[in-house]
Design an enzyme around this catalytic site. Structure first.
Site, PDB file in Angstrom:
ATOM      1  N   ASP A 187       0.868  -1.187   0.000  1.00  0.00           N
ATOM      2  CA  ASP A 187       0.000   0.000   0.000  1.00  0.00           C
ATOM      3  C   ASP A 187       0.895   1.224   0.000  1.00  0.00           C
ATOM      4  O   ASP A 187       2.010   1.175   0.527  1.00  0.00           O
ATOM      5  CB  ASP A 187      -0.915   0.009   1.229  1.00  0.00           C
ATOM      6  CG  ASP A 187      -2.162   0.864   1.015  1.00  0.00           C
ATOM      7  OD1 ASP A 187      -3.256   0.287   0.798  1.00  0.00           O
ATOM      8  OD2 ASP A 187      -2.052   2.107   1.034  1.00  0.00           O
ATOM      9  N   THR A 222     -16.499   0.629   1.558  1.00  0.00           N
ATOM     10  CA  THR A 222     -15.079   0.798   1.895  1.00  0.00           C
ATOM     11  C   THR A 222     -14.863   2.281   2.181  1.00  0.00           C
ATOM     12  O   THR A 222     -15.739   3.112   1.893  1.00  0.00           O
ATOM     13  CB  THR A 222     -14.176   0.401   0.709  1.00  0.00           C
ATOM     14  OG1 THR A 222     -14.396   1.346  -0.350  1.00  0.00           O
ATOM     15  CG2 THR A 222     -14.442  -1.009   0.207  1.00  0.00           C
ATOM     16  N   ASN A 242      -5.043  -4.090  -7.194  1.00  0.00           N
ATOM     17  CA  ASN A 242      -6.277  -3.529  -6.645  1.00  0.00           C
ATOM     18  C   ASN A 242      -6.175  -2.037  -6.337  1.00  0.00           C
ATOM     19  O   ASN A 242      -7.195  -1.351  -6.317  1.00  0.00           O
ATOM     20  CB  ASN A 242      -6.613  -4.328  -5.371  1.00  0.00           C
ATOM     21  CG  ASN A 242      -7.572  -3.600  -4.461  1.00  0.00           C
ATOM     22  OD1 ASN A 242      -8.783  -3.611  -4.702  1.00  0.00           O
ATOM     23  ND2 ASN A 242      -7.055  -2.950  -3.422  1.00  0.00           N
ATOM     24  N   LYS A 279     -10.482   2.767 -15.653  1.00  0.00           N
ATOM     25  CA  LYS A 279     -10.985   1.408 -15.396  1.00  0.00           C
ATOM     26  C   LYS A 279     -11.309   0.671 -16.696  1.00  0.00           C
ATOM     27  O   LYS A 279     -11.206  -0.558 -16.766  1.00  0.00           O
ATOM     28  CB  LYS A 279     -12.202   1.471 -14.462  1.00  0.00           C
ATOM     29  CG  LYS A 279     -11.858   1.981 -13.042  1.00  0.00           C
ATOM     30  CD  LYS A 279     -10.851   1.080 -12.343  1.00  0.00           C
ATOM     31  CE  LYS A 279     -10.631   1.448 -10.891  1.00  0.00           C
ATOM     32  NZ  LYS A 279      -9.670   0.566 -10.215  1.00  0.00           N
ATOM     33  N   TYR A 335     -11.593   8.424 -13.760  1.00  0.00           N
ATOM     34  CA  TYR A 335     -11.770   7.137 -13.081  1.00  0.00           C
ATOM     35  C   TYR A 335     -12.343   6.094 -14.060  1.00  0.00           C
ATOM     36  O   TYR A 335     -11.784   4.999 -14.213  1.00  0.00           O
ATOM     37  CB  TYR A 335     -12.712   7.323 -11.878  1.00  0.00           C
ATOM     38  CG  TYR A 335     -12.934   6.060 -11.087  1.00  0.00           C
ATOM     39  CD1 TYR A 335     -11.985   5.621 -10.162  1.00  0.00           C
ATOM     40  CD2 TYR A 335     -14.087   5.281 -11.262  1.00  0.00           C
ATOM     41  CE1 TYR A 335     -12.178   4.452  -9.430  1.00  0.00           C
ATOM     42  CE2 TYR A 335     -14.282   4.123 -10.537  1.00  0.00           C
ATOM     43  CZ  TYR A 335     -13.337   3.716  -9.627  1.00  0.00           C
ATOM     44  OH  TYR A 335     -13.528   2.552  -8.905  1.00  0.00           O
TER      45      TYR A 335
HETATM   46  N1  LIG Z   1     -15.564   0.562  -3.119  1.00  0.00           N
HETATM   47  C1  LIG Z   1     -16.219   0.524  -4.267  1.00  0.00           C
HETATM   48  O1  LIG Z   1     -17.438   0.738  -4.315  1.00  0.00           O
HETATM   49  C2  LIG Z   1     -15.485   0.184  -5.546  1.00  0.00           C
HETATM   50  C3  LIG Z   1     -16.261   0.004  -6.702  1.00  0.00           C
HETATM   51  C4  LIG Z   1     -15.616  -0.302  -7.892  1.00  0.00           C
HETATM   52  C5  LIG Z   1     -14.246  -0.454  -7.936  1.00  0.00           C
HETATM   53  N2  LIG Z   1     -13.523  -0.266  -6.797  1.00  0.00           N
HETATM   54  C6  LIG Z   1     -12.072  -0.416  -6.904  1.00  0.00           C
HETATM   55  O2  LIG Z   1     -11.602  -1.297  -5.910  1.00  0.00           O
HETATM   56  C7  LIG Z   1     -10.262  -0.957  -5.589  1.00  0.00           C
HETATM   57  C8  LIG Z   1     -10.137  -0.841  -4.084  1.00  0.00           C
HETATM   58  O3  LIG Z   1     -10.963   0.214  -3.655  1.00  0.00           O
HETATM   59  P1  LIG Z   1     -11.543   0.349  -2.171  1.00  0.00           P
HETATM   60  O4  LIG Z   1     -12.960   0.723  -2.314  1.00  0.00           O
HETATM   61  O5  LIG Z   1     -11.149  -0.813  -1.373  1.00  0.00           O
HETATM   62  O6  LIG Z   1     -10.774   1.676  -1.753  1.00  0.00           O
HETATM   63  P2  LIG Z   1      -9.971   2.078  -0.440  1.00  0.00           P
HETATM   64  O7  LIG Z   1      -9.741   3.545  -0.601  1.00  0.00           O
HETATM   65  O8  LIG Z   1     -10.614   1.558   0.773  1.00  0.00           O
HETATM   66  O9  LIG Z   1      -8.599   1.293  -0.635  1.00  0.00           O
HETATM   67  C9  LIG Z   1      -7.680   1.641  -1.641  1.00  0.00           C
HETATM   68  C10 LIG Z   1      -6.281   1.424  -1.098  1.00  0.00           C
HETATM   69  O10 LIG Z   1      -5.362   1.736  -2.149  1.00  0.00           O
HETATM   70  C11 LIG Z   1      -4.290   2.453  -1.590  1.00  0.00           C
HETATM   71  N3  LIG Z   1      -3.648   3.277  -2.612  1.00  0.00           N
HETATM   72  C12 LIG Z   1      -4.077   4.434  -3.153  1.00  0.00           C
HETATM   73  N4  LIG Z   1      -3.174   4.898  -4.022  1.00  0.00           N
HETATM   74  C13 LIG Z   1      -2.157   4.011  -4.040  1.00  0.00           C
HETATM   75  C14 LIG Z   1      -0.927   3.957  -4.727  1.00  0.00           C
HETATM   76  N5  LIG Z   1      -0.549   4.936  -5.582  1.00  0.00           N
HETATM   77  N6  LIG Z   1      -0.114   2.897  -4.510  1.00  0.00           N
HETATM   78  C15 LIG Z   1      -0.460   1.925  -3.638  1.00  0.00           C
HETATM   79  N7  LIG Z   1      -1.607   1.941  -2.931  1.00  0.00           N
HETATM   80  C16 LIG Z   1      -2.446   2.978  -3.140  1.00  0.00           C
HETATM   81  C17 LIG Z   1      -4.926   3.323  -0.512  1.00  0.00           C
HETATM   82  O11 LIG Z   1      -3.968   3.785   0.442  1.00  0.00           O
HETATM   83  C18 LIG Z   1      -5.940   2.358   0.084  1.00  0.00           C
HETATM   84  O12 LIG Z   1      -5.404   1.612   1.157  1.00  0.00           O
HETATM   85  C19 LIG Z   1      -9.943   0.335  -6.334  1.00  0.00           C
HETATM   86  O13 LIG Z   1      -9.217   0.047  -7.512  1.00  0.00           O
HETATM   87  C20 LIG Z   1     -11.309   0.871  -6.684  1.00  0.00           C
HETATM   88  O14 LIG Z   1     -11.303   1.696  -7.819  1.00  0.00           O
HETATM   89  C21 LIG Z   1     -14.108   0.045  -5.608  1.00  0.00           C
END
Ligand SMILES: NC(=O)c1ccc[n+]([C@@H]2O[C@H](COP(=O)([O-])OP(=O)(O)OC[C@H]3O[C@@H](n4cnc5c(N)ncnc54)[C@H](O)[C@@H]3O)[C@@H](O)[C@H]2O)c1
Length: 269
Positions: free
Chosen positions: A45, A199, A98, A168, A164
């Site tokens: 992370d 999240t 992720n 994606k 975004y």
């Molecule tokens: N939560 C949703 O509804 C949702 C929906 C569709 C897609 N997603 C995707 O799922 C993935 C995880 O999202 P989440 O909801 O768990 O978000 P989150 O913000 O809870 O977790 C994302 C994590 O990525 C880390 N991060 C950010 N930039 C980074 C970098 N440059 N290098 C390394 N780590 C980095 C952050 O510190 C965080 O711990 C993302 O790619 C997001 O786009 C989430």
């Protein structure tokens, strides 16, 4: 053909790597990989403390763990991450790309170059850097499985998330090209498209909605009447990592409660 023996975890003995695993879907995935028998999980992370905290949870489950502070948008840091994983554990069998950021909500006409670049650097450059380094390791060891986390927004793009959504879509393209180039090397590359999942990223989005009523409308619009749980997305990701999914390649798998696949209207009371 036996792919997983009775009583074995889905990823028994595998070495796994998860980016963005300090929070949300990445953290849930790292923990489930450990619960499903991974021998080691590399927890990456950008927030090194968060990575370390998840690594300690993985250790408590019983797998080896390495918490690493890595910015996936930085090529040399990503290359160092993969070197470190191989130095510690000898190989990387499963990789989950992720890490992602949502970026500022704005119409494209109001986007700054920085709004665009900051999202692309993490969500698209980051997946490319990770994918390339992981493929190099997996080719050398004779196989592996990669899961890239895209988004349900690619199945139903909406306004004000231009960078975004575009990033994606890019992840879907990268996944299919990588799958096509790697199938004969014993490497599968799939994409998971989460729908709205509870999240910190989603909490930030909900906090930006104009009031409690808007949040209630968002939740009522979910076919199952609720957001997804990170553990539910992790189940899909870990299955795709596993030998149970040995003939599944290059798919874009929606895990969204159905919202992007039919026209849903909540029943009126
Ligand atoms: N939560 C949703 O509804 C949702 C929906 C569709 C897609 N997603 C995707 O799922 C993935 C995880 O999202 P989440 O909801 O768990 O978000 P989150 O913000 O809870 O977790 C994302 C994590 O990525 C880390 N991060 C950010 N930039 C980074 C970098 N440059 N290098 C390394 N780590 C980095 C952050 O510190 C965080 O711990 C993302 O790619 C997001 O786009 C989430």
């Amino acid at each position: 053909m036996t792919v997983v023996s009775r009583g074995e975890g889905l990823v028994e003995g595998k070495v796994a790597l998860v980016t963005g695993a300090g929070s949300g879907i990445g953290r849930a995935t790292a923990l489930l990989l450990a619960q499903e028998g991974a021998s080691a999980v590399v927890v990456c992370d950008i927030d090194a403390d968060a990575a370390q905290a998840t690594a300690e949870e993985v250790l408590a489950i019983g797998a080896a763990a390495l918490g690493v502070g890595t910015d996936v948008g930085n090529r040399s840091q990503v290359d160092a991450l993969l070197r470190s994983a191989v130095d510690h554990f000898g190989r990387v069998d499963c990789a989950v790309n992720n890490a992602g950021v949502r970026g500022r909500s704005a119409l494209l006409v109001d986007y700054t170059d920085e709004d665009w670049r900051s999202v692309m650097q993490v969500n698209l450059d980051g997946v490319f850097y990770c994918l390339r380094a992981e493929l190099q390791v997996m080719r050398g060891q004779g196989g592996g499985a990669i899961v890239n986390v895209s988004s349900g927004t690619t199945a139903g793009p909406r306004a004000e998330l231009g960078a975004y959504v575009s990033s994606k879509f890019g992840v879907l393209g990268l996944s299919r090209v990588a799958a096509a180039e790697s199938a004969r090397d014993g490497i599968r590359v799939n994409a998971v498209l989460p729908g709205s999942t509870r999240t910190p990223m989603m909490d930030e989005y909900l906090a930006g909605l104009p009031g409690a009523e808007a949040v209630a409308v968002k939740l009522a619009g979910m076919p199952q009447g609720r957001l997804g749980d990170p553990a539910e997305i992790a189940e899909v990701i870990v299955w795709l990592c596993s030998a149970r999914a040995s003939f599944v390649n290059a798919v874009s798998l929606l895990a969204d409660g159905g919202i992007h696949s039919f026209s849903f209207r909540p029943a009126s009371n």
